[in-house]
Scaffold this motif. Structure first.
Motif, short mmCIF file in Angstrom:
data_model
loop_
_atom_site.label_atom_id
_atom_site.label_comp_id
_atom_site.label_asym_id
_atom_site.label_seq_id
_atom_site.Cartn_x
_atom_site.Cartn_y
_atom_site.Cartn_z
N LEU A 16 1.02 12.43 2.17
CA LEU A 16 1.86 11.55 1.42
C LEU A 16 1.15 10.07 0.68
N VAL A 17 1.14 9.17 1.25
CA VAL A 17 0.65 8.40 1.04
C VAL A 17 -0.07 8.38 0.41
N ARG A 18 -1.17 8.62 -0.04
CA ARG A 18 -3.25 8.92 -0.25
C ARG A 18 -2.03 9.97 -1.61
N GLU A 19 -1.57 10.92 -1.56
CA GLU A 19 -0.96 11.49 -2.80
C GLU A 19 0.33 10.62 -3.81
N ALA A 20 0.90 10.01 -3.06
CA ALA A 20 1.44 8.58 -3.82
C ALA A 20 0.49 7.69 -5.19
N LYS A 21 -0.77 7.89 -4.43
CA LYS A 21 -2.18 6.89 -5.14
C LYS A 21 -1.94 5.88 -4.32
N VAL A 22 -1.04 5.52 -3.26
CA VAL A 22 -1.32 4.03 -2.31
C VAL A 22 -2.71 3.53 -1.94
N ARG A 23 -3.76 2.22 -2.30
CA ARG A 23 -4.70 2.35 -2.09
C ARG A 23 -5.24 1.29 -0.75
N GLY A 24 -3.92 0.65 0.11
CA GLY A 24 -4.36 0.22 1.60
C GLY A 24 -2.78 0.49 1.90
N TYR A 25 -3.29 0.38 3.06
CA TYR A 25 -2.05 0.97 4.55
C TYR A 25 -2.94 0.26 5.47
N THR A 26 -1.96 -0.45 6.57
CA THR A 26 -2.34 -0.94 8.23
C THR A 26 -1.56 0.30 9.17
N VAL A 27 -1.68 0.84 9.69
CA VAL A 27 -1.14 1.86 11.49
C VAL A 27 -2.07 1.22 12.29
N ILE A 28 -0.17 1.23 12.83
CA ILE A 28 -0.06 0.86 14.32
C ILE A 28 0.37 1.90 15.32
N MET A 54 3.34 2.61 9.91
CA MET A 54 2.33 1.65 9.18
C MET A 54 3.57 0.80 8.42
N VAL A 55 2.33 0.60 7.61
CA VAL A 55 2.74 -1.52 7.47
C VAL A 55 1.89 -0.95 5.63
N ILE A 56 2.88 -1.36 4.69
CA ILE A 56 2.13 -1.10 3.44
C ILE A 56 2.80 -2.33 2.01
N ALA A 57 2.21 -2.44 1.58
CA ALA A 57 2.80 -3.71 0.94
C ALA A 57 1.55 -3.40 -1.07
N CYS A 58 2.92 -3.11 -1.47
CA CYS A 58 2.56 -2.35 -2.87
C CYS A 58 4.06 -3.02 -3.70
N GLU A 59 3.03 -3.09 -4.92
CA GLU A 59 4.08 -3.29 -6.32
C GLU A 59 5.02 -2.70 -6.02
N GLU A 60 6.46 -2.91 -6.60
CA GLU A 60 7.74 -2.20 -6.49
C GLU A 60 7.47 -1.10 -7.44
N ASP A 61 6.76 -0.64 -8.01
CA ASP A 61 6.65 0.92 -8.59
C ASP A 61 6.34 1.83 -8.22
N LEU A 62 5.42 1.57 -7.30
CA LEU A 62 4.63 2.09 -6.82
C LEU A 62 5.33 2.72 -5.48
N ILE A 67 8.99 6.07 -1.97
CA ILE A 67 9.76 6.65 -1.37
C ILE A 67 10.48 7.92 -1.51
N THR A 68 10.43 8.30 -2.80
CA THR A 68 10.56 9.47 -4.19
C THR A 68 10.08 10.35 -3.36
N MET A 69 8.86 10.69 -3.00
CA MET A 69 7.70 11.95 -2.13
C MET A 69 7.96 11.70 -0.78
N LEU A 70 8.40 10.20 -0.27
CA LEU A 70 8.54 10.10 0.82
C LEU A 70 9.79 10.76 1.85
N PRO A 93 -7.90 -10.17 -2.69
CA PRO A 93 -6.94 -9.22 -3.58
C PRO A 93 -6.78 -7.62 -3.22
N PRO A 94 -5.15 -7.70 -3.79
CA PRO A 94 -4.89 -7.01 -3.33
C PRO A 94 -5.42 -5.88 -4.12
N SER A 95 -5.22 -4.94 -3.37
CA SER A 95 -5.36 -3.47 -3.50
C SER A 95 -4.90 -2.41 -4.91
N TYR A 96 -3.99 -2.98 -4.55
CA TYR A 96 -2.66 -1.56 -5.63
C TYR A 96 -2.97 -2.26 -6.95
#
Length: 96
Positions: A16-28, A54-62, A67-70, A93-96
């Motif tokens: 789901l995260v990849r489908e939303a085009k999130v380009r970076g995340y951390t999984v613990i 899962m921790v994701i740092a991204c811009e608000e629109d992303l 969230i809409t997909m999840l 540099p941010p990947s988003y």
């Protein structure tokens, strides 16, 4: 975003995260705690169900798109999603 789910649901969450085009995340993996599904103790060898965070740092629109997909899937996957406001201090540099 901080998303907590059981490790069995992690693959679907990553999809789901990849489908939303999130380009970076951390999984613990192996996270423990107490929540709606009871206690999860990563040090207990008898209790094999573990959480992942899962921790994701991204811009608000992303974040809103994710969230809409999840949202419809979160009840199915179990767990929770928290949205925090943050400030980038240092790093590549941010990947988003």
């Amino acid at each position: 975003l901080e998303i907590v789910t059981d490790e069995d649901s992690l693959r679907e969450l990553i999809r789901l995260v990849r489908e939303a085009k999130v380009r970076g995340y951390t999984v613990i993996k192996g996270a423990g705690g107490l929540g709606s599904r009871g206690e999860r103790n990563p040090d207990d060898y008898v209790f094999e169900e573990e959480n992942a965070v899962m921790v994701i740092a991204c811009e608000e629109d992303l974040a809103e798109r994710l969230i809409t997909m999840l949202h419809p899937k979160l009840r199915e996957l179990g767990g929770m999603c928290l949205i925090s406001d943050c400030q980038r201090v240092v790093g590549p540099p941010p990947s988003y």
